[in-house]
Motif scaffolding. Structure first.
Motif, PDB file in Angstrom:
ATOM      1  N   GLU A   1       0.858  -1.171   0.000  1.00 23.28           N
ATOM      2  CA  GLU A   1       0.000   0.000   0.000  1.00 23.28           C
ATOM      3  C   GLU A   1       0.900   1.229   0.000  1.00 23.28           C
ATOM      4  O   GLU A   1       1.760   1.362   0.856  1.00 23.28           O
ATOM      5  CB  GLU A   1      -0.889  -0.039   1.252  1.00 23.28           C
ATOM      6  CG  GLU A   1      -1.944   0.988   1.301  1.00 23.28           C
ATOM      7  CD  GLU A   1      -3.270   0.550   0.683  1.00 23.28           C
ATOM      8  OE1 GLU A   1      -4.168   1.368   0.696  1.00 23.28           O
ATOM      9  OE2 GLU A   1      -3.386  -0.567   0.168  1.00 23.28           O
ATOM     10  N   TRP A   2       0.708   2.114  -0.962  1.00 27.51           N
ATOM     11  CA  TRP A   2       1.466   3.352  -1.030  1.00 27.51           C
ATOM     12  C   TRP A   2       0.763   4.385  -0.153  1.00 27.51           C
ATOM     13  O   TRP A   2      -0.451   4.562  -0.235  1.00 27.51           O
ATOM     14  CB  TRP A   2       1.540   3.866  -2.463  1.00 27.51           C
ATOM     15  CG  TRP A   2       2.148   5.223  -2.536  1.00 27.51           C
ATOM     16  CD1 TRP A   2       1.510   6.410  -2.729  1.00 27.51           C
ATOM     17  CD2 TRP A   2       3.525   5.560  -2.364  1.00 27.51           C
ATOM     18  NE1 TRP A   2       2.398   7.447  -2.707  1.00 27.51           N
ATOM     19  CE2 TRP A   2       3.650   6.947  -2.479  1.00 27.51           C
ATOM     20  CE3 TRP A   2       4.672   4.805  -2.122  1.00 27.51           C
ATOM     21  CZ2 TRP A   2       4.858   7.616  -2.368  1.00 27.51           C
ATOM     22  CZ3 TRP A   2       5.881   5.456  -2.009  1.00 27.51           C
ATOM     23  CH2 TRP A   2       5.971   6.841  -2.131  1.00 27.51           C
ATOM     24  N   VAL A   3       1.516   5.081   0.673  1.00 30.69           N
ATOM     25  CA  VAL A   3       0.989   6.148   1.524  1.00 30.69           C
ATOM     26  C   VAL A   3       1.743   7.422   1.178  1.00 30.69           C
ATOM     27  O   VAL A   3       2.974   7.454   1.227  1.00 30.69           O
ATOM     28  CB  VAL A   3       1.155   5.815   3.023  1.00 30.69           C
ATOM     29  CG1 VAL A   3       0.598   6.917   3.890  1.00 30.69           C
ATOM     30  CG2 VAL A   3       0.473   4.493   3.349  1.00 30.69           C
ATOM     31  N   SER A   4       0.984   8.473   0.819  1.00 32.53           N
ATOM     32  CA  SER A   4       1.617   9.699   0.335  1.00 32.53           C
ATOM     33  C   SER A   4       2.407  10.430   1.402  1.00 32.53           C
ATOM     34  O   SER A   4       3.367  11.114   1.099  1.00 32.53           O
ATOM     35  CB  SER A   4       0.563  10.632  -0.248  1.00 32.53           C
ATOM     36  OG  SER A   4      -0.353  11.043   0.749  1.00 32.53           O
ATOM     37  N   ASP A   5       1.980  10.326   2.641  1.00 34.18           N
ATOM     38  CA  ASP A   5       2.700  11.022   3.706  1.00 34.18           C
ATOM     39  C   ASP A   5       3.076  10.008   4.760  1.00 34.18           C
ATOM     40  O   ASP A   5       2.193   9.492   5.429  1.00 34.18           O
ATOM     41  CB  ASP A   5       1.826  12.116   4.307  1.00 34.18           C
ATOM     42  CG  ASP A   5       2.547  12.943   5.349  1.00 34.18           C
ATOM     43  OD1 ASP A   5       3.793  12.937   5.351  1.00 34.18           O
ATOM     44  OD2 ASP A   5       1.870  13.595   6.158  1.00 34.18           O
ATOM     45  N   PRO A   6       4.302   9.584   4.815  1.00 28.98           N
ATOM     46  CA  PRO A   6       5.536  10.260   4.470  1.00 28.98           C
ATOM     47  C   PRO A   6       6.122   9.844   3.120  1.00 28.98           C
ATOM     48  O   PRO A   6       7.305  10.051   2.892  1.00 28.98           O
ATOM     49  CB  PRO A   6       6.478   9.820   5.592  1.00 28.98           C
ATOM     50  CG  PRO A   6       6.067   8.407   5.861  1.00 28.98           C
ATOM     51  CD  PRO A   6       4.570   8.394   5.660  1.00 28.98           C
ATOM     52  N   ALA A  77      -3.247  11.715  -9.571  1.00 32.74           N
ATOM     53  CA  ALA A  77      -2.500  12.941  -9.855  1.00 32.74           C
ATOM     54  C   ALA A  77      -3.439  14.106 -10.148  1.00 32.74           C
ATOM     55  O   ALA A  77      -3.086  15.264  -9.905  1.00 32.74           O
ATOM     56  CB  ALA A  77      -1.549  12.721 -11.029  1.00 32.74           C
ATOM     57  N   GLY A  78      -4.630  13.818 -10.648  1.00 30.86           N
ATOM     58  CA  GLY A  78      -5.561  14.873 -10.995  1.00 30.86           C
ATOM     59  C   GLY A  78      -6.487  15.304  -9.870  1.00 30.86           C
ATOM     60  O   GLY A  78      -7.299  16.206 -10.061  1.00 30.86           O
ATOM     61  N   LEU A  79      -6.385  14.675  -8.711  1.00 29.48           N
ATOM     62  CA  LEU A  79      -7.272  15.014  -7.597  1.00 29.48           C
ATOM     63  C   LEU A  79      -6.620  16.012  -6.644  1.00 29.48           C
ATOM     64  O   LEU A  79      -5.410  15.995  -6.462  1.00 29.48           O
ATOM     65  CB  LEU A  79      -7.660  13.751  -6.813  1.00 29.48           C
ATOM     66  CG  LEU A  79      -8.370  12.645  -7.587  1.00 29.48           C
ATOM     67  CD1 LEU A  79      -8.688  11.484  -6.656  1.00 29.48           C
ATOM     68  CD2 LEU A  79      -9.639  13.168  -8.244  1.00 29.48           C
ATOM     69  N   ASP A  80      -7.447  16.829  -6.029  1.00 32.37           N
ATOM     70  CA  ASP A  80      -6.992  17.787  -5.014  1.00 32.37           C
ATOM     71  C   ASP A  80      -7.029  17.062  -3.668  1.00 32.37           C
ATOM     72  O   ASP A  80      -8.044  17.080  -2.978  1.00 32.37           O
ATOM     73  CB  ASP A  80      -7.914  19.006  -5.010  1.00 32.37           C
ATOM     74  CG  ASP A  80      -7.536  20.025  -3.942  1.00 32.37           C
ATOM     75  OD1 ASP A  80      -6.426  19.925  -3.376  1.00 32.37           O
ATOM     76  OD2 ASP A  80      -8.364  20.907  -3.674  1.00 32.37           O
ATOM     77  N   THR A  81      -5.934  16.394  -3.309  1.00 31.11           N
ATOM     78  CA  THR A  81      -5.925  15.547  -2.120  1.00 31.11           C
ATOM     79  C   THR A  81      -5.080  16.122  -0.997  1.00 31.11           C
ATOM     80  O   THR A  81      -4.156  16.896  -1.224  1.00 31.11           O
ATOM     81  CB  THR A  81      -5.379  14.147  -2.441  1.00 31.11           C
ATOM     82  OG1 THR A  81      -4.018  14.269  -2.833  1.00 31.11           O
ATOM     83  CG2 THR A  81      -6.187  13.486  -3.538  1.00 31.11           C
ATOM     84  N   ARG A  82      -5.411  15.700   0.201  1.00 33.75           N
ATOM     85  CA  ARG A  82      -4.603  16.014   1.383  1.00 33.75           C
ATOM     86  C   ARG A  82      -3.765  14.811   1.777  1.00 33.75           C
ATOM     87  O   ARG A  82      -2.827  14.943   2.552  1.00 33.75           O
ATOM     88  CB  ARG A  82      -5.507  16.422   2.540  1.00 33.75           C
ATOM     89  CG  ARG A  82      -6.192  17.735   2.294  1.00 33.75           C
ATOM     90  CD  ARG A  82      -6.962  18.158   3.507  1.00 33.75           C
ATOM     91  NE  ARG A  82      -7.492  19.492   3.304  1.00 33.75           N
ATOM     92  CZ  ARG A  82      -8.325  20.063   4.132  1.00 33.75           C
ATOM     93  NH1 ARG A  82      -8.730  19.438   5.213  1.00 33.75           N
ATOM     94  NH2 ARG A  82      -8.761  21.268   3.887  1.00 33.75           N
ATOM     95  N   GLY A  83      -4.132  13.654   1.285  1.00 37.91           N
ATOM     96  CA  GLY A  83      -3.393  12.436   1.559  1.00 37.91           C
ATOM     97  C   GLY A  83      -3.954  11.298   0.735  1.00 37.91           C
ATOM     98  O   GLY A  83      -5.126  11.321   0.351  1.00 37.91           O
ATOM     99  N   ILE A  84      -3.098  10.326   0.437  1.00 40.76           N
ATOM    100  CA  ILE A  84      -3.494   9.202  -0.418  1.00 40.76           C
ATOM    101  C   ILE A  84      -2.925   7.917   0.147  1.00 40.76           C
ATOM    102  O   ILE A  84      -1.766   7.863   0.557  1.00 40.76           O
ATOM    103  CB  ILE A  84      -2.937   9.376  -1.854  1.00 40.76           C
ATOM    104  CG1 ILE A  84      -3.452  10.639  -2.506  1.00 40.76           C
ATOM    105  CG2 ILE A  84      -3.234   8.144  -2.711  1.00 40.76           C
ATOM    106  CD1 ILE A  84      -2.753  10.987  -3.818  1.00 40.76           C
ATOM    107  N   THR A  85      -3.736   6.861   0.134  1.00 36.69           N
ATOM    108  CA  THR A  85      -3.220   5.503   0.267  1.00 36.69           C
ATOM    109  C   THR A  85      -3.682   4.783  -0.990  1.00 36.69           C
ATOM    110  O   THR A  85      -4.827   4.945  -1.412  1.00 36.69           O
ATOM    111  CB  THR A  85      -3.738   4.755   1.515  1.00 36.69           C
ATOM    112  OG1 THR A  85      -5.129   4.518   1.378  1.00 36.69           O
ATOM    113  CG2 THR A  85      -3.448   5.523   2.775  1.00 36.69           C
ATOM    114  N   ALA A  86      -2.804   4.024  -1.599  1.00 31.12           N
ATOM    115  CA  ALA A  86      -3.153   3.399  -2.865  1.00 31.12           C
ATOM    116  C   ALA A  86      -2.630   1.985  -2.941  1.00 31.12           C
ATOM    117  O   ALA A  86      -1.453   1.741  -2.697  1.00 31.12           O
ATOM    118  CB  ALA A  86      -2.581   4.217  -4.023  1.00 31.12           C
ATOM    119  N   GLY A  87      -3.501   1.070  -3.284  1.00 35.03           N
ATOM    120  CA  GLY A  87      -3.112  -0.305  -3.573  1.00 35.03           C
ATOM    121  C   GLY A  87      -2.659  -0.356  -5.018  1.00 35.03           C
ATOM    122  O   GLY A  87      -3.484  -0.413  -5.933  1.00 35.03           O
TER     123      GLY A  87
END
Length: 169
Positions: A1-6, A77-87
């Motif tokens: 799972e990718w987590v944008s922060d950190p 990449a096209g979303l206005d996000t504050r944080g992302i987790t991605a499978g």
């Protein structure tokens, strides 16, 4: 799972107590890592940050999305996000968005444009934003399954509104 922060790739390794040490060692060898990650056992659990992000805060809208894995990076990449987790292998992601109806609607639309589905999992009190994105192409199948398994319409009435409201065509 990718987590944008950190900015980390989290890998959960499961197995029996006897098998785990060998699995971890093989994984470290494959990744070229032979030492313990910075902080060792005393470091904060990175899955705690993942949990906070996917559950949201009182200030965020949390959207769960699903798209073809190859399309996921472009959608995110096209979303206005504050944080992302991605499978990355599944195409499923959870994003924390600003609590704004326009931002949430735009995120639903972007996911739908990529052939995916989305649902608002959590929202701050008072946020009037759509819970579901546009209806999936399999709507007729969903209605048929619902009718077959719940002909009286007693289970979760309105749960999938406006997609599966009684009497909808």
């Amino acid at each position: 799972e990718w987590v944008s922060d950190p900015g980390a790739l989290l890998v959960r390794v499961e197995g029996t107590e006897a098998a785990l040490p060998e699995r971890l060692e093989r994984l470290r060898e494959l990744l070229g890592q032979t030492d313990t990650p910075a902080g060792g056992a005393a470091a904060a659990d990175p899955w705690d940050g993942h949990t906070r992000l996917t559950r949201g805060t009182l200030d965020d809208a949390v959207l769960r999305t699903g798209v073809r894995p190859s399309r996921l990076p472009g959608v995110l990449a096209g979303l206005d996000t504050r944080g992302i987790t991605a499978g990355l292998g599944t195409g499923v992601a959870t994003v924390a968005l600003p609590a704004d109806p326009v931002t949430v609607a735009a995120a639903h639309a972007a996911v739908h444009a990529a052939g995916g589905t989305s649902v608002l999992r959590s929202r701050p009190v008072g946020l009037d934003a759509p819970a579901w994105g546009p209806a999936p192409s399999a709507l007729a199948v969903l209605r048929a399954v619902k009718q077959e398994l719940d002909p009286a319409g007693r289970l979760g009435p309105g749960r999938l509104a406006p997609w599966l409201t009684e009497g909808a065509s």
